[in-house]
Scaffold this active site. Structure first.
Site, PDB file in Angstrom:
ATOM      1  N   ARG B  19     -23.793   0.026  -0.987  1.00  0.00           N
ATOM      2  CA  ARG B  19     -22.365   0.224  -1.132  1.00  0.00           C
ATOM      3  C   ARG B  19     -22.022   0.678  -2.552  1.00  0.00           C
ATOM      4  O   ARG B  19     -22.879   1.133  -3.266  1.00  0.00           O
ATOM      5  CB  ARG B  19     -21.643  -1.076  -0.809  1.00  0.00           C
ATOM      6  CG  ARG B  19     -21.930  -1.527   0.592  1.00  0.00           C
ATOM      7  CD  ARG B  19     -22.200  -3.012   0.605  1.00  0.00           C
ATOM      8  NE  ARG B  19     -21.369  -3.669   1.605  1.00  0.00           N
ATOM      9  CZ  ARG B  19     -20.455  -4.578   1.299  1.00  0.00           C
ATOM     10  NH1 ARG B  19     -20.273  -4.923   0.071  1.00  0.00           N
ATOM     11  NH2 ARG B  19     -19.742  -5.137   2.234  1.00  0.00           N
ATOM     12  N   THR B  20     -20.821   0.494  -2.910  1.00  0.00           N
ATOM     13  CA  THR B  20     -20.179   1.034  -4.116  1.00  0.00           C
ATOM     14  C   THR B  20     -21.052   1.977  -4.946  1.00  0.00           C
ATOM     15  O   THR B  20     -22.140   1.658  -5.347  1.00  0.00           O
ATOM     16  CB  THR B  20     -19.670  -0.075  -5.058  1.00  0.00           C
ATOM     17  OG1 THR B  20     -20.782  -0.720  -5.651  1.00  0.00           O
ATOM     18  CG2 THR B  20     -18.839  -1.053  -4.323  1.00  0.00           C
ATOM     19  N   GLN B  21     -20.526   3.144  -5.151  1.00  0.00           N
ATOM     20  CA  GLN B  21     -21.324   4.182  -5.782  1.00  0.00           C
ATOM     21  C   GLN B  21     -20.640   4.708  -7.026  1.00  0.00           C
ATOM     22  O   GLN B  21     -19.494   4.417  -7.297  1.00  0.00           O
ATOM     23  CB  GLN B  21     -21.466   5.363  -4.829  1.00  0.00           C
ATOM     24  CG  GLN B  21     -22.039   5.021  -3.498  1.00  0.00           C
ATOM     25  CD  GLN B  21     -21.619   6.048  -2.464  1.00  0.00           C
ATOM     26  OE1 GLN B  21     -20.992   7.038  -2.778  1.00  0.00           O
ATOM     27  NE2 GLN B  21     -21.962   5.793  -1.226  1.00  0.00           N
ATOM     28  N   PHE B 122     -16.776   0.173   2.659  1.00  0.00           N
ATOM     29  CA  PHE B 122     -17.058   0.082   1.225  1.00  0.00           C
ATOM     30  C   PHE B 122     -18.190   1.013   0.803  1.00  0.00           C
ATOM     31  O   PHE B 122     -18.915   0.725  -0.146  1.00  0.00           O
ATOM     32  CB  PHE B 122     -17.382  -1.374   0.816  1.00  0.00           C
ATOM     33  CG  PHE B 122     -16.143  -2.173   0.569  1.00  0.00           C
ATOM     34  CD1 PHE B 122     -15.504  -2.823   1.610  1.00  0.00           C
ATOM     35  CD2 PHE B 122     -15.585  -2.235  -0.697  1.00  0.00           C
ATOM     36  CE1 PHE B 122     -14.335  -3.526   1.397  1.00  0.00           C
ATOM     37  CE2 PHE B 122     -14.420  -2.944  -0.935  1.00  0.00           C
ATOM     38  CZ  PHE B 122     -13.793  -3.588   0.117  1.00  0.00           C
TER      39      PHE B 122
END
Lengths: 223, 242
Positions: B19-21, B122
């Site tokens: 997730r989150t990039q 997400f």
């Protein structure tokens, strides 16, 4: 070892204000048409009002992608209801559905601030007001969104709402005529536009009564 | 047994989560306008790697099916993924073999759903997209952001374009712009971006889509003007400063 944090937010506030006023035999639902992000205006001509049923109109401000998703979910649930019951959903029924839909995502909420307006089964105006996670109540009038704090005190004064503590409970539905209520709504938006940067461009007003539905658009300041 | 995961913490920038990039190779603004016969879109060909302008021939305007044109800013690899999604969408649409084809409004809606669903997980596609096209005489121009915010308008832009190009377009855009006027207007906006957006490069393409079809121009450069008096002797009046 600290937990890593996202460098992006799944939410944004696209601004805007929504108002609804219930009358003895009509309902006025209004919202401005400005869509913003940060200090920029994305578009001046965007409708925040959605027809959920013949007698239920929802105006929502907040995070536009969530608002659109919420409108889609409710519209499709209404279609299924019509297939199963061969009739339109009443406004109080839609009000409950909206509450349940919002609470369903209690732990990753729809960032949507809603006002539901329409006519109940007796033809009286009804307005329901919500928070982002589905807490709701039936009221005589309501404002939500970025200009709500500017509009609500004005409406309290002009519509002289009775205390909710009175017994027997007094209805907050306004005795104002339809034309007077529409004019009041226009005044609300003109005022909110002056001081709220996220409100302006134009206001879309939907008027529901026994004869049907009609729409008015009034231009607002574009700065 | 010590987890090698923890030991590699310093090396890997996001642990084992998908997730989150962060975006790595990015494209800057895209601008789109409606004009008399259809849609015009402009984007430069830069692919930045942080503050380095790493790639200078990135095509950020692409055809989608018969009726649409997509322009993307943001992470280039995510745009390539989106093009793969769209390829499959158009393929399946064609395979119905029913004479119907997806119009720009439908493609825009599809993209909105894709972007919103990734945001819900997400794991966003780090792009701002512009989708334009003409079908059955009706012009359409829409925008989608990485979190699913979407709308349509007569003129749209992504990123810096919202700050530098939209104000120009609000003043000078008209319903009945000819092709030449539209190109001139877009070039005015792109020149402004070139002066003020540090990730802009002076190599751009302009795409045109009408009922008849789509053309994406060969890459070309804009003329720029730097001959301002204040640039000639910049330290005049304050010798010793730079």
């Amino acid at each position: 070892m600290t937990k890593e944090h996202a460098n992006w937010s799944p939410y944004d506030n696209n601004g805007g204000t929504c108002v609804a006023i219930a009358g003895a035999d009509y309902c006025v639902i209004a919202a401005d048409t400005r869509m913003s992000t940060g200090y920029s205006i994305l578009t001046r001509d965007y409708s925040k009002i959605c027809k959920l049923a013949d007698k239920s109109y929802m105006a929502s401000s907040g995070f536009q992608a969530d608002v659109k998703a919420l409108q889609k979910v409710l519209s499709s649930r209404h279609l299924i209801y019509q297939h199963q019951h061969n009739k339109q959903m009443s406004c109080p029924a839609m009000a409950q559905l909206l509450s349940n839909t919002l609470y369903y995502k209690r732990f990753f909420p729809y960032y949507a601030f809603n006002v539901l307006g329409g006519l109940d089964s007796e033809g009286k105006g009804c307005v329901f007001t919500y928070d982002a996670v589905g807490s709701y109540e039936r009221v005589g009038y309501s404002a939500q969104g970025s200009g709500a704090t500017l509009i609500t005190p004005f409406l309290d004064n002009q519509l002289k709402s009775p205390s909710p503590l009175l017994l027997p409970a007094k209805d907050a539905v306004t005795p104002l005529s339809e034309a007077e209520a529409v004019d009041l709504v226009k005044t609300c938006f003109a005022s909110a536009t002056e001081r709220d940067i996220y409100t302006g461009d134009s206001v879309e007003i939907i008027i529901l009564n026994a004869k049907g539905v009609r729409s008015e658009t009034e231009q607002l300041r574009k700065d | 047994m010590v987890s090698s995961q923890n030991e590699n913490r310093l090396l890997s920038s996001e642990g084992d989560s998908q997730r989150t990039q962060y975006p790595y190779v990015t494209g800057t603004s895209v601008i789109g306008i409606k004009y008399k016969d259809g849609i015009l879109m402009a984007a430069d060909m830069g692919g930045s790697y942080g503050s380095t302008i790493r790639y200078k021939s990135v095509e950020r305007l692409k055809q989608v099916g018969k009726h649409s044109l997509i322009g993307a800013s943001g992470e280039i690899s995510d745009f390539q993924e989106i093009l793969r999604y769209l390829d499959e969408l158009i393929l399946h649409d064609n395979m119905w073999d029913d004479g119907n084809s997806l119009g720009p409004k439908e493609v825009h809606n599809y993209l909105t759903r894709v972007m919103y669903n990734r945001r819900n997980k997400f794991d966003p596609l780090w792009n701002s997209l512009i989708l334009g096209g003409v079908k059955n005489g009706k012009k359409y121009l829409g925008s989608v952001s990485m979190i699913g915010v979407h709308f349509e308008d007569d003129h749209v832009a992504t990123g810096f374009g919202n700050h530098l190009a939209r104000p120009i377009l609000r003043e000078e855009w008209r319903e009945d712009l000819t092709f030449e006027e539209g190109v001139k207007l877009l070039e005015k906006c792109m020149r402004n971006l070139l002066y003020r957006d540090r990730s802009a490069v002076n190599k751009l393409q302009i795409a045109k889509i009408t009922e008849e079809g789509l053309t994406i121009s060969q890459p070309y450069s804009l003329k720029t003007f730097w001959n301002f008096a204040a640039f000639q002797n910049p330290t005049v009046g304050a010798e010793g400063s730079w």
